[in-house]
Every structure is written in C-alpha cells, then in structure tokens.
Design a protein around this motif. Sequence first.
Motif, mmCIF file in Angstrom:
data_model
loop_
_atom_site.group_PDB
_atom_site.id
_atom_site.type_symbol
_atom_site.label_atom_id
_atom_site.label_comp_id
_atom_site.label_asym_id
_atom_site.label_seq_id
_atom_site.Cartn_x
_atom_site.Cartn_y
_atom_site.Cartn_z
ATOM 1 N N CYS A 121 -2.973 -5.134 -5.565
ATOM 2 C CA CYS A 121 -2.240 -4.109 -6.306
ATOM 3 C C CYS A 121 -2.970 -2.767 -6.247
ATOM 4 C CB CYS A 121 -2.036 -4.540 -7.756
ATOM 5 S SG CYS A 121 -0.840 -5.890 -7.953
ATOM 6 N N TYR A 163 -2.104 -0.926 -3.154
ATOM 7 C CA TYR A 163 -0.832 -0.196 -3.283
ATOM 8 C C TYR A 163 -1.035 1.105 -4.050
ATOM 9 C CZ TYR A 163 1.710 -4.344 -1.715
ATOM 10 O OH TYR A 163 2.183 -5.395 -0.982
ATOM 11 N N CYS A 211 2.460 -3.307 -10.697
ATOM 12 C CA CYS A 211 2.276 -4.364 -9.709
ATOM 13 C C CYS A 211 1.771 -5.644 -10.367
ATOM 14 C CB CYS A 211 1.311 -3.881 -8.623
ATOM 15 S SG CYS A 211 0.976 -5.104 -7.330
#
Length: 120
Positions: free
Chosen positions: A45, A48, A110
Amino acid sequence: MLRVIFVTVLSLSFLIITGCAHRNKPIVDTRGVDMSAYRQDWFECNQYAQQVTNKAGAGAVGGAVVGAAVGGIVGNSETAKKGAAVGALSGAIRGQARTGSEKSAVLKNCLAQRGYRVLN
C-alpha cells in the motif's frame, strides 16, 4: 525584513513537513491480525502511496505568480521580486503538505480495502 519573513516561512515549512511525516503512519487495530501479512500489505500500500505526484512544484509556481503580482501592485519591481520569492516558498510548502495528506489517504484507503480497521 525579507530575512525575517524567509526565516519564518522556513521554520513553518520544517514544522509542516515533519508533521506530515507522522501523519503518514496509520493506526490499525491489530487484534486478530497476522502481523507478517500486515507488514507485507503495508509495504504494498505504501508503494501505491508513493505514486502520488508531488505538488510542491505547482504550489511554488502559483505562489510566485501571486507574490509577484501583489509585490508589483504595492511596490516596485524589487518588491515584486521579493514577493515572488516568498510566494514561491510558501506555495511549495503548501504543495508539499497537500502531497503528504494525499499519500496518507491513499495508504489508509488501501489498508482499509484490504480488510484492516484503520483507526485514524
């Protein structure tokens, strides 16, 4: 006068940036959570979140334009230059703060989508 403004803006930028660093760490309810899996999910996450575009450059340009315009209206070309410099610095700081907030939101969203209970 410009030095005082510069030092003040620089000090505030340090406080904002260090505050953003702490905001990036989500608090997750770890009851019943496999911590090994959580660390892997957090890593993914976070990757990202790192894709969020840094908004400091755009903020600096916008701040410089506004600062120069205000400086030109209230003074001469020298005042406009000083206004542009202060505006660019403060715009970059605001852009960096927005980037940190957006990265934090991506990381938290996320993790939540992966089933973790994010508390902050």
